[in-house]
Motif scaffolding. Sequence first.
Motif, short mmCIF file in Angstrom:
data_model
loop_
_atom_site.label_atom_id
_atom_site.label_comp_id
_atom_site.label_asym_id
_atom_site.label_seq_id
_atom_site.Cartn_x
_atom_site.Cartn_y
_atom_site.Cartn_z
N SER A 72 0.79 -1.14 -0.06
CA SER A 72 0.04 0.00 0.12
C SER A 72 0.93 1.25 -0.02
O SER A 72 2.03 1.24 0.40
N PRO A 74 2.67 5.06 -1.39
CA PRO A 74 3.53 5.46 -2.52
C PRO A 74 4.60 4.42 -2.92
O PRO A 74 5.17 4.21 -3.98
N SER A 77 3.53 1.61 -5.41
CA SER A 77 3.49 2.58 -6.83
C SER A 77 4.87 2.58 -7.31
O SER A 77 5.32 2.35 -8.33
N GLU A 78 5.90 2.85 -6.49
CA GLU A 78 7.14 2.98 -7.15
C GLU A 78 7.69 1.73 -7.39
O GLU A 78 8.62 1.54 -8.39
N ALA A 80 6.01 -0.86 -8.38
CA ALA A 80 5.39 -1.53 -9.75
C ALA A 80 5.93 -0.75 -10.70
O ALA A 80 6.40 -1.31 -11.82
N THR A 81 6.38 0.79 -10.78
CA THR A 81 6.89 1.61 -11.87
C THR A 81 8.48 0.63 -12.02
O THR A 81 8.85 0.66 -13.26
N VAL A 95 -0.77 -5.56 -9.46
CA VAL A 95 -0.53 -4.84 -8.18
C VAL A 95 -1.82 -4.98 -7.30
O VAL A 95 -2.92 -4.66 -7.75
N ASP A 97 -3.25 -3.44 -4.21
CA ASP A 97 -3.01 -2.21 -3.37
C ASP A 97 -4.09 -2.10 -2.31
O ASP A 97 -5.25 -1.85 -2.55
N ILE A 207 0.99 -2.18 -16.25
CA ILE A 207 0.77 -2.29 -14.63
C ILE A 207 -1.01 -2.55 -14.54
O ILE A 207 -1.50 -1.43 -14.91
N GLU A 209 -4.36 -3.41 -11.95
CA GLU A 209 -4.67 -3.60 -10.57
C GLU A 209 -5.37 -4.76 -10.38
O GLU A 209 -6.21 -5.25 -11.23
#
Length: 359
Positions: A72, A74, A77-78, A80-81, A95, A97, A207, A209
Amino acid sequence: MASSAIFRALRTRIYPSSTSKICSLTSISQSISTLVLAEHEGGAVKASCFSAIEAAKSLSKDNSISLLLAGSGPSLSEAATHAASSHPSVSEVLVADSDKFRHPLAEPWAKLVHLVQQSGSFSHVIASSGSFGKNVLPRAAALLDVSPITDVVKISDQHLFVRPIYAGNALCTVRYTGTGPCMLTIRTTSFPATQISADSKSNEVPISEVDLSTFDEASVGKSRYVKLTSQDTERPDLANASVVITGGRGLKNAENFKMIEKLAEKLGAAVGATRAAVDAGFVPNDLQVGQTGKIVAPKLYMAFGVSGAIQHLAGMKDSKVIVAVNKDADAPIFQVADYGLVGDLFEIIPELLEKLPEK
Protein backbone atom coordinates in the motif's frame (compact mmCIF):
# COMPACT_ATOMS: atom_id res chain seq x y z
CA MET A 1 -4.22 -50.18 -58.69
CA ALA A 2 -6.28 -51.32 -55.77
CA SER A 3 -3.28 -51.15 -53.42
CA SER A 4 -2.49 -47.59 -54.60
CA ALA A 5 -6.04 -46.51 -53.85
CA ILE A 6 -5.84 -48.05 -50.38
CA PHE A 7 -2.54 -46.23 -49.58
CA ARG A 8 -4.01 -42.93 -50.78
CA ALA A 9 -7.05 -43.43 -48.57
CA LEU A 10 -4.91 -44.27 -45.53
CA ARG A 11 -2.65 -41.25 -46.12
CA THR A 12 -5.70 -39.00 -46.30
CA ARG A 13 -6.99 -40.33 -42.97
CA ILE A 14 -3.66 -40.40 -41.07
CA TYR A 15 -1.97 -37.13 -42.01
CA PRO A 16 -4.66 -34.72 -40.82
CA SER A 17 -4.69 -36.51 -37.44
CA SER A 18 -0.90 -36.12 -37.11
CA THR A 19 -1.08 -32.49 -38.09
CA SER A 20 -3.75 -31.80 -35.51
CA LYS A 21 -1.57 -33.39 -32.83
CA ILE A 22 1.37 -31.20 -33.82
CA CYS A 23 -0.82 -28.12 -33.68
CA SER A 24 -2.13 -29.20 -30.31
CA LEU A 25 1.40 -29.62 -28.91
CA THR A 26 2.40 -26.23 -30.28
CA SER A 27 -0.55 -24.54 -28.61
CA ILE A 28 0.32 -26.23 -25.31
CA SER A 29 3.92 -24.97 -25.41
CA GLN A 30 2.69 -21.46 -26.18
CA SER A 31 0.22 -21.51 -23.28
CA ILE A 32 2.93 -21.50 -20.60
CA SER A 33 2.36 -18.57 -18.28
CA THR A 34 4.09 -17.89 -14.97
CA LEU A 35 3.19 -15.80 -11.95
CA VAL A 36 6.24 -14.59 -10.00
CA LEU A 37 5.69 -13.48 -6.40
CA ALA A 38 7.77 -10.34 -6.01
CA GLU A 39 9.07 -8.81 -2.80
CA HIS A 40 9.73 -5.09 -2.71
CA GLU A 41 11.35 -2.65 -0.33
CA GLY A 42 12.04 1.07 -0.52
CA GLY A 43 10.20 1.48 -3.81
CA ALA A 44 12.10 -1.26 -5.69
CA VAL A 45 11.71 -5.00 -6.19
CA LYS A 46 14.32 -7.13 -4.44
CA ALA A 47 17.14 -8.89 -6.28
CA SER A 48 15.64 -12.30 -5.48
CA CYS A 49 12.75 -11.44 -7.80
CA PHE A 50 15.08 -11.29 -10.79
CA SER A 51 16.38 -14.76 -10.00
CA ALA A 52 12.79 -16.00 -10.01
CA ILE A 53 12.32 -14.37 -13.44
CA GLU A 54 15.42 -16.16 -14.73
CA ALA A 55 13.95 -19.43 -13.48
CA ALA A 56 10.66 -18.66 -15.23
CA LYS A 57 12.55 -18.05 -18.49
CA SER A 58 13.92 -21.61 -18.24
CA LEU A 59 10.40 -23.06 -18.50
CA SER A 60 9.80 -21.97 -22.09
CA LYS A 61 11.03 -19.42 -24.63
CA ASP A 62 7.42 -18.31 -25.13
CA ASN A 63 6.65 -18.02 -21.42
CA SER A 64 4.39 -15.11 -20.44
CA ILE A 65 5.73 -13.83 -17.11
CA SER A 66 3.63 -11.72 -14.73
CA LEU A 67 4.94 -10.15 -11.52
CA LEU A 68 2.64 -9.91 -8.50
CA LEU A 69 3.28 -7.09 -6.04
CA ALA A 70 1.22 -6.29 -2.96
CA GLY A 71 1.32 -3.51 -0.41
CA SER A 72 0.00 0.00 0.00
CA GLY A 73 0.99 3.61 -0.43
CA PRO A 74 3.64 5.37 -2.56
CA SER A 75 6.24 2.66 -1.98
CA LEU A 76 4.10 0.12 -3.82
CA SER A 77 3.55 2.48 -6.76
CA GLU A 78 7.29 3.13 -7.04
CA ALA A 79 8.04 -0.60 -6.86
CA ALA A 80 5.47 -1.33 -9.58
CA THR A 81 7.01 1.31 -11.85
CA HIS A 82 10.44 -0.16 -11.20
CA ALA A 83 9.22 -3.70 -11.89
CA ALA A 84 7.53 -2.66 -15.14
CA SER A 85 10.83 -1.56 -16.68
CA SER A 86 13.40 -3.66 -14.86
CA HIS A 87 13.47 -6.84 -16.99
CA PRO A 88 12.69 -7.44 -20.68
CA SER A 89 11.14 -10.86 -20.01
CA VAL A 90 8.30 -9.49 -17.88
CA SER A 91 4.98 -9.24 -19.73
CA GLU A 92 2.80 -7.68 -17.05
CA VAL A 93 2.87 -6.32 -13.50
CA LEU A 94 -0.09 -7.08 -11.24
CA VAL A 95 -0.58 -4.81 -8.23
CA ALA A 96 -2.72 -5.47 -5.14
CA ASP A 97 -3.00 -2.14 -3.34
CA SER A 98 -4.59 -2.50 0.08
CA ASP A 99 -3.78 -1.98 3.73
CA LYS A 100 -4.28 -5.73 4.14
CA PHE A 101 -0.88 -6.17 2.47
CA ARG A 102 0.97 -3.43 4.31
CA HIS A 103 3.08 -6.17 5.91
CA PRO A 104 4.03 -9.41 4.06
CA LEU A 105 2.08 -11.85 6.23
CA ALA A 106 1.52 -15.35 4.90
CA GLU A 107 -2.27 -15.55 5.26
CA PRO A 108 -3.31 -12.52 3.18
CA TRP A 109 -0.60 -13.18 0.59
CA ALA A 110 -1.63 -16.82 0.18
CA LYS A 111 -5.25 -15.77 -0.25
CA LEU A 112 -4.14 -13.19 -2.81
CA VAL A 113 -2.24 -15.81 -4.84
CA HIS A 114 -5.34 -18.03 -4.73
CA LEU A 115 -7.49 -15.15 -5.98
CA VAL A 116 -5.10 -14.17 -8.79
CA GLN A 117 -4.69 -17.78 -9.91
CA GLN A 118 -8.46 -18.24 -10.15
CA SER A 119 -8.72 -15.29 -12.52
CA GLY A 120 -5.42 -15.72 -14.38
CA SER A 121 -5.08 -19.52 -14.60
CA PHE A 122 -1.28 -19.49 -14.66
CA SER A 123 0.51 -22.73 -15.49
CA HIS A 124 3.32 -22.02 -12.99
CA VAL A 125 3.77 -19.97 -9.81
CA ILE A 126 7.33 -19.19 -8.70
CA ALA A 127 8.84 -17.56 -5.61
CA SER A 128 12.40 -17.33 -4.37
CA SER A 129 13.34 -19.76 -1.62
CA GLY A 130 13.78 -17.11 1.07
CA SER A 131 11.78 -16.52 4.22
CA PHE A 132 9.04 -14.79 2.20
CA GLY A 133 8.66 -17.53 -0.42
CA LYS A 134 8.89 -20.35 2.12
CA ASN A 135 6.21 -18.64 4.18
CA VAL A 136 3.72 -17.84 1.43
CA LEU A 137 3.97 -20.44 -1.32
CA PRO A 138 3.18 -23.66 0.65
CA ARG A 139 0.10 -22.02 2.17
CA ALA A 140 -1.05 -20.82 -1.24
CA ALA A 141 -0.45 -24.31 -2.65
CA ALA A 142 -2.68 -25.77 0.07
CA LEU A 143 -5.46 -23.35 -0.87
CA LEU A 144 -5.10 -24.40 -4.52
CA ASP A 145 -4.90 -28.09 -3.54
CA VAL A 146 -1.57 -28.74 -5.29
CA SER A 147 1.81 -29.98 -4.08
CA PRO A 148 4.65 -27.41 -4.22
CA ILE A 149 8.21 -28.28 -5.24
CA THR A 150 10.73 -26.48 -3.06
CA ASP A 151 14.39 -25.44 -3.36
CA VAL A 152 14.62 -26.03 -7.11
CA VAL A 153 18.19 -25.64 -8.41
CA LYS A 154 17.62 -26.62 -12.05
CA ILE A 155 14.69 -26.62 -14.45
CA SER A 156 15.04 -29.38 -17.07
CA ASP A 157 11.55 -29.14 -18.53
CA GLN A 158 8.21 -27.50 -17.87
CA HIS A 159 7.43 -30.22 -15.33
CA LEU A 160 10.89 -31.67 -14.62
CA PHE A 161 12.99 -30.15 -11.84
CA VAL A 162 16.12 -30.84 -9.80
CA ARG A 163 16.28 -30.15 -6.07
CA PRO A 164 18.77 -31.06 -3.32
CA ILE A 165 18.02 -33.68 -0.67
CA TYR A 166 19.89 -34.99 2.38
CA ALA A 167 21.22 -31.51 3.29
CA GLY A 168 22.54 -30.99 -0.23
CA ASN A 169 24.51 -34.25 -0.41
CA ALA A 170 22.35 -35.59 -3.26
CA LEU A 171 20.27 -34.14 -6.06
CA CYS A 172 16.79 -35.45 -6.79
CA THR A 173 15.02 -35.12 -10.15
CA VAL A 174 11.30 -34.54 -9.65
CA ARG A 175 8.57 -34.73 -12.29
CA TYR A 176 5.39 -32.82 -11.50
CA THR A 177 2.33 -34.83 -12.53
CA GLY A 178 -0.38 -32.95 -10.65
CA THR A 179 -2.96 -30.47 -11.85
CA GLY A 180 -2.09 -26.81 -12.45
CA PRO A 181 -0.58 -24.65 -11.34
CA CYS A 182 2.89 -26.09 -10.82
CA MET A 183 4.22 -24.16 -7.80
CA LEU A 184 7.96 -23.77 -7.17
CA THR A 185 10.40 -22.09 -4.85
CA ILE A 186 13.84 -21.64 -6.40
CA ARG A 187 17.28 -21.12 -4.93
CA THR A 188 18.43 -17.71 -6.09
CA THR A 189 22.07 -18.81 -6.15
CA SER A 190 21.25 -21.31 -8.91
CA PHE A 191 19.59 -18.71 -11.17
CA PRO A 192 21.90 -15.66 -11.41
CA ALA A 193 19.86 -12.53 -11.83
CA THR A 194 20.06 -10.25 -14.84
CA GLN A 195 18.78 -6.83 -13.87
CA ILE A 196 18.10 -4.07 -16.37
CA SER A 197 18.33 -0.46 -15.31
CA ALA A 198 14.99 1.10 -14.40
CA ASP A 199 16.04 4.20 -16.37
CA SER A 200 15.28 2.33 -19.57
CA LYS A 201 11.63 2.99 -20.40
CA SER A 202 11.63 1.42 -23.86
CA ASN A 203 10.49 -1.97 -22.57
CA GLU A 204 8.03 -0.80 -19.93
CA VAL A 205 5.13 -3.24 -19.56
CA PRO A 206 1.54 -2.55 -18.47
CA ILE A 207 0.64 -2.32 -14.78
CA SER A 208 -2.76 -3.76 -13.82
CA GLU A 209 -4.70 -3.51 -10.58
CA VAL A 210 -5.89 -6.76 -9.00
CA ASP A 211 -9.63 -6.78 -8.35
CA LEU A 212 -9.94 -7.26 -4.58
CA SER A 213 -13.72 -6.96 -4.41
CA THR A 214 -14.06 -10.69 -3.69
CA PHE A 215 -11.10 -10.84 -1.29
CA ASP A 216 -12.28 -12.51 1.92
CA GLU A 217 -10.65 -10.53 4.71
CA ALA A 218 -12.21 -12.67 7.45
CA SER A 219 -10.14 -15.70 6.44
CA VAL A 220 -6.75 -14.00 6.82
CA GLY A 221 -6.82 -12.84 10.44
CA LYS A 222 -4.86 -15.71 11.99
CA SER A 223 -1.65 -13.75 12.49
CA ARG A 224 -0.75 -10.13 13.12
CA TYR A 225 2.27 -7.97 12.50
CA VAL A 226 4.18 -7.07 15.67
CA LYS A 227 7.38 -5.31 14.64
CA LEU A 228 10.36 -5.38 12.30
CA THR A 229 13.83 -5.52 13.77
CA SER A 230 16.71 -4.80 11.41
CA GLN A 231 20.30 -3.68 11.66
CA ASP A 232 21.26 -0.22 10.43
CA THR A 233 24.34 -1.04 8.41
CA GLU A 234 25.91 -0.18 5.09
CA ARG A 235 27.06 -3.75 4.56
CA PRO A 236 25.66 -5.59 1.51
CA ASP A 237 22.74 -7.98 1.80
CA LEU A 238 23.90 -11.43 2.89
CA ALA A 239 21.98 -13.35 0.22
CA ASN A 240 23.42 -11.30 -2.66
CA ALA A 241 26.89 -10.26 -1.44
CA SER A 242 29.98 -11.16 -3.50
CA VAL A 243 32.07 -11.55 -0.31
CA VAL A 244 30.79 -13.14 2.93
CA ILE A 245 32.66 -13.32 6.24
CA THR A 246 31.19 -15.92 8.61
CA GLY A 247 31.86 -16.60 12.27
CA GLY A 248 31.08 -19.70 14.26
CA ARG A 249 30.95 -20.93 17.81
CA GLY A 250 34.75 -20.62 18.01
CA LEU A 251 34.39 -16.86 18.56
CA LYS A 252 32.98 -17.71 22.03
CA ASN A 253 30.82 -14.61 22.62
CA ALA A 254 29.07 -11.64 21.01
CA GLU A 255 31.89 -9.24 21.91
CA ASN A 256 34.45 -11.31 20.03
CA PHE A 257 32.08 -11.58 17.05
CA LYS A 258 32.65 -7.85 16.49
CA MET A 259 36.03 -8.80 15.01
CA ILE A 260 34.14 -10.48 12.18
CA GLU A 261 32.11 -7.30 11.65
CA LYS A 262 35.26 -5.15 11.54
CA LEU A 263 36.85 -7.47 9.01
CA ALA A 264 33.68 -7.38 6.90
CA GLU A 265 33.70 -3.58 6.93
CA LYS A 266 37.27 -3.51 5.64
CA LEU A 267 36.46 -5.95 2.84
CA GLY A 268 33.05 -4.48 1.99
CA ALA A 269 31.59 -7.88 2.80
CA ALA A 270 28.39 -9.24 4.31
CA VAL A 271 28.42 -10.91 7.72
CA GLY A 272 27.19 -14.46 8.22
CA ALA A 273 26.99 -16.83 11.16
CA THR A 274 26.51 -20.50 11.91
CA ARG A 275 23.42 -21.78 13.67
CA ALA A 276 25.49 -22.42 16.80
CA ALA A 277 26.56 -18.75 16.88
CA VAL A 278 22.97 -17.60 16.36
CA ASP A 279 21.59 -19.95 19.03
CA ALA A 280 24.24 -18.68 21.45
CA GLY A 281 23.00 -15.12 20.91
CA PHE A 282 26.13 -13.77 19.20
CA VAL A 283 24.10 -12.28 16.29
CA PRO A 284 20.46 -12.13 15.07
CA ASN A 285 19.09 -15.14 13.19
CA ASP A 286 18.78 -13.22 9.91
CA LEU A 287 22.56 -13.68 9.56
CA GLN A 288 22.39 -17.47 9.76
CA VAL A 289 23.88 -19.36 6.82
CA GLY A 290 22.91 -22.97 6.28
CA GLN A 291 20.13 -25.42 5.56
CA THR A 292 17.75 -23.65 7.98
CA GLY A 293 19.16 -20.20 7.23
CA LYS A 294 20.19 -18.43 4.05
CA ILE A 295 21.72 -20.12 1.03
CA VAL A 296 24.68 -18.12 -0.32
CA ALA A 297 27.12 -18.56 -3.19
CA PRO A 298 29.48 -15.56 -3.12
CA LYS A 299 32.74 -15.18 -5.03
CA LEU A 300 34.61 -15.36 -1.72
CA TYR A 301 33.45 -17.07 1.48
CA MET A 302 35.65 -16.78 4.58
CA ALA A 303 34.82 -18.93 7.61
CA PHE A 304 36.36 -18.27 11.03
CA GLY A 305 35.83 -20.71 13.88
CA VAL A 306 33.35 -22.71 11.78
CA SER A 307 33.56 -26.48 12.24
CA GLY A 308 31.67 -27.28 9.04
CA ALA A 309 28.55 -29.12 10.17
CA ILE A 310 26.63 -30.66 7.28
CA GLN A 311 23.71 -28.25 7.81
CA HIS A 312 26.05 -25.26 7.43
CA LEU A 313 27.85 -26.68 4.38
CA ALA A 314 24.49 -27.07 2.63
CA GLY A 315 24.14 -23.28 2.67
CA MET A 316 27.57 -22.23 1.37
CA LYS A 317 29.37 -25.02 -0.46
CA ASP A 318 28.51 -23.53 -3.88
CA SER A 319 30.70 -20.50 -3.10
CA LYS A 320 33.34 -19.87 -5.77
CA VAL A 321 36.30 -19.65 -3.34
CA ILE A 322 36.12 -20.88 0.27
CA VAL A 323 38.70 -19.86 2.88
CA ALA A 324 38.60 -21.56 6.28
CA VAL A 325 40.42 -20.73 9.52
CA ASN A 326 40.12 -23.19 12.39
CA LYS A 327 42.48 -24.45 15.08
CA ASP A 328 41.19 -28.02 14.59
CA ALA A 329 43.03 -29.54 11.63
CA ASP A 330 40.36 -32.25 11.34
CA ALA A 331 37.41 -29.85 11.09
CA PRO A 332 35.03 -30.85 8.24
CA ILE A 333 35.13 -27.31 6.85
CA PHE A 334 38.59 -28.04 5.42
CA GLN A 335 37.11 -30.76 3.18
CA VAL A 336 35.26 -28.15 1.12
CA ALA A 337 37.71 -25.25 1.53
CA ASP A 338 39.90 -24.08 -1.35
CA TYR A 339 42.30 -22.52 1.15
CA GLY A 340 42.66 -23.63 4.76
CA LEU A 341 44.67 -22.22 7.64
CA VAL A 342 45.05 -24.14 10.89
CA GLY A 343 45.49 -21.55 13.58
CA ASP A 344 44.01 -19.44 16.34
CA LEU A 345 41.46 -17.01 14.92
CA PHE A 346 42.12 -14.62 17.82
CA GLU A 347 45.63 -14.16 16.41
CA ILE A 348 44.81 -14.36 12.72
CA ILE A 349 41.90 -11.89 12.55
CA PRO A 350 43.76 -9.05 14.35
CA GLU A 351 46.70 -9.63 12.00
CA LEU A 352 44.41 -9.42 8.99
CA LEU A 353 42.82 -6.23 10.31
CA GLU A 354 46.26 -4.70 10.74
CA LYS A 355 47.56 -5.61 7.31
CA LEU A 356 44.46 -4.99 5.21
CA PRO A 357 44.06 -1.44 3.87
CA GLU A 358 41.05 0.61 4.79
CA LYS A 359 37.83 -0.15 2.88
